[in-house]
Enzyme design. Structure first.
Site, PDB file in Angstrom:
ATOM      1  N   ARG A 239       0.951  -1.132   0.079  1.00  0.00           N
ATOM      2  CA  ARG A 239      -0.189   0.005   0.001  1.00  0.00           C
ATOM      3  C   ARG A 239       0.942   1.065   0.001  1.00  0.00           C
ATOM      4  O   ARG A 239       1.866   1.272   0.733  1.00  0.00           O
ATOM      5  CB  ARG A 239      -0.980  -0.106   1.204  1.00  0.00           C
ATOM      6  CG  ARG A 239      -1.924  -0.991   1.331  1.00  0.00           C
ATOM      7  CD  ARG A 239      -2.924  -0.668  -0.050  1.00  0.00           C
ATOM      8  NE  ARG A 239      -4.218  -1.490   0.045  1.00  0.00           N
ATOM      9  CZ  ARG A 239      -4.108  -2.597  -0.600  1.00  0.00           C
ATOM     10  NH1 ARG A 239      -3.376  -2.962  -1.408  1.00  0.00           N
ATOM     11  NH2 ARG A 239      -5.516  -3.321  -0.659  1.00  0.00           N
ATOM     12  N   GLU A 267      -3.846   6.651  -4.620  1.00  0.00           N
ATOM     13  CA  GLU A 267      -3.722   5.794  -5.143  1.00  0.00           C
ATOM     14  C   GLU A 267      -3.594   5.943  -6.824  1.00  0.00           C
ATOM     15  O   GLU A 267      -2.775   5.468  -7.438  1.00  0.00           O
ATOM     16  CB  GLU A 267      -4.966   4.808  -5.262  1.00  0.00           C
ATOM     17  CG  GLU A 267      -4.772   3.426  -6.117  1.00  0.00           C
ATOM     18  CD  GLU A 267      -4.165   2.370  -5.483  1.00  0.00           C
ATOM     19  OE1 GLU A 267      -4.552   1.184  -5.803  1.00  0.00           O
ATOM     20  OE2 GLU A 267      -3.033   2.611  -4.908  1.00  0.00           O
ATOM     21  N   HIS A 286      -1.631  -0.742  -9.906  1.00  0.00           N
ATOM     22  CA  HIS A 286      -2.252  -1.476  -9.044  1.00  0.00           C
ATOM     23  C   HIS A 286      -2.575  -2.611  -9.786  1.00  0.00           C
ATOM     24  O   HIS A 286      -3.684  -3.247  -9.470  1.00  0.00           O
ATOM     25  CB  HIS A 286      -3.371  -0.881  -8.231  1.00  0.00           C
ATOM     26  CG  HIS A 286      -3.409  -1.574  -6.842  1.00  0.00           C
ATOM     27  ND1 HIS A 286      -4.119  -1.077  -5.819  1.00  0.00           N
ATOM     28  CD2 HIS A 286      -3.348  -2.796  -6.362  1.00  0.00           C
ATOM     29  CE1 HIS A 286      -4.215  -1.712  -4.891  1.00  0.00           C
ATOM     30  NE2 HIS A 286      -3.735  -2.988  -5.150  1.00  0.00           N
TER      31      HIS A 286
END
Length: 328
Positions: A239, A267, A286
């Protein structure tokens, strides 16, 4: 689960198997459980098992009150923290997840990142495209290579342990930092247990696999990054919050460090972020976890667990509430 997930998660063979294991309507996928549509409300009232995936709504006390027969949740993805609440544990609901299946592609991505970092593939490819001419690549590659490199892994959960397994055939020295492991267990895994600062100082590649917890926020900070050797690579598939991005940007803009980042904070980096254009950064959206046909591996594990439940056998991979405070 979230909209559009079911069609990607299940192939026809999964739907056939699901129909053989349970009374269900595979066309009925619930995206909302608070004030749900009548068909969803009727199904929830009769449901003994919920099959969930990414985007599942939280199973609050209100939702559970509308599901009096619910006994188990089978999650066809990794973390259950987004939808399994204390009300579920208070009710004694059994929970399992496909975290083990989702760990495999993340570990594979990590292995590729480590091998490419050692060979300096990204800068070599960019230089090759720029030169487009004969060049002494052997001389320019002095100091590169994967023979007896030291690799530092932060965290030995499902993904970290799988990375350790994948690294075994190679000529690497592997260091590990994990506060929940002792030296004896580390030795059994074939790695050396060290402190985080020492790991960063000794490793050519540092790969982050710790869970996102209050205690792990910015665990890779300015001190750890400064300790990394010149030319070292940071790999983050965990993360973004685990790394102090402002400190990392300083090291990357200077060119001292390299990075492979599948996750960031936030993100989606802002459009003006240097991460998109820095030549020493491989930035991906991701994608290390399950995607494409890898979703079917998670579906397979979820249906394996559903079959165990139907047979009255305990889950092979249960989620235990006591473990959630130090896991993803």
């Amino acid at each position: 689960m979230g909209p559009g997930i079911a069609d990607r998660l299940f192939a026809e063979r999964h739907l056939v198997r699901l129909a053989s294991l349970a009374r269900t309507d595979p066309r009925l996928v619930a995206h909302e459980l608070v004030s749900p549509a009548p068909a969803v409300a009727a199904a929830l009232a009769e449901a003994e098992v919920l099959l969930t995936c990414w985007g599942a709504p939280a199973l609050t006390a209100e939702v559970l009150a509308a599901a009096p027969r619910l006994r188990a949740v089978v999650h066809a993805a990794g973390s259950v923290k987004h939808h399994i609440t204390d009300a579920c544990w208070d009710r004694g609901i059994a929970v399992t997840s496909a975290a083990a299946a989702n760990a495999l592609p993340v570990a594979e991505y990590t292995l590729a990142a480590i091998l490419f970092a050692g060979k300096r593939v990204l800068p070599a490819a960019q230089r090759y495209a720029g030169l487009r001419a004969p060049h002494d690549w052997l001389r320019e590659s002095d100091g590169a290579g994967n023979y007896h490199r030291t690799i530092g892994l932060v965290g030995a959960g499902r993904i970290g342990r799988r990375v350790i397994e994948l690294l075994r055939p190679f000529d690497f020295r592997v260091l590990l930092h994990d506060p929940y492991m002792d030296a004896v267990e580390a030795a059994e895994l074939g790695v050396e247990l060290v402190g985080l600062d020492a790991l960063c100082a000794r490793s050519s590649v540092v790969s982050v696999h710790a869970p996102q917890l209050p205690a792990t926020e910015h665990m890779i900070g300015a001190r750890q990054l400064a300790a990394m050797p010149d030319g070292a690579t940071l790999v983050n598939t965990a993360r973004g919050s685990l790394v102090d991005e402002s400190a990392l940007l300083g090291e990357l803009v200077s060119g001292r460090l390299h990075a492979v980042l599948d996750v960031t904070e936030p993100e989606l980096p802002p459009r003006e972020s240097p991460l998109y254009d820095l030549p020493n950064v491989l930035l991906t959206p991701h994608i290390a976890g399950s995607l494409g046909n890898e979703l079917h591996r998670m579906a397979d594990q979820a249906l394996d667990e559903l079959e165990r439940y139907a047979a009255g056998v305990p889950f092979a991979d249960p989620v235990l509430p006591a473990a959630l405070h130090h896991s993803a």
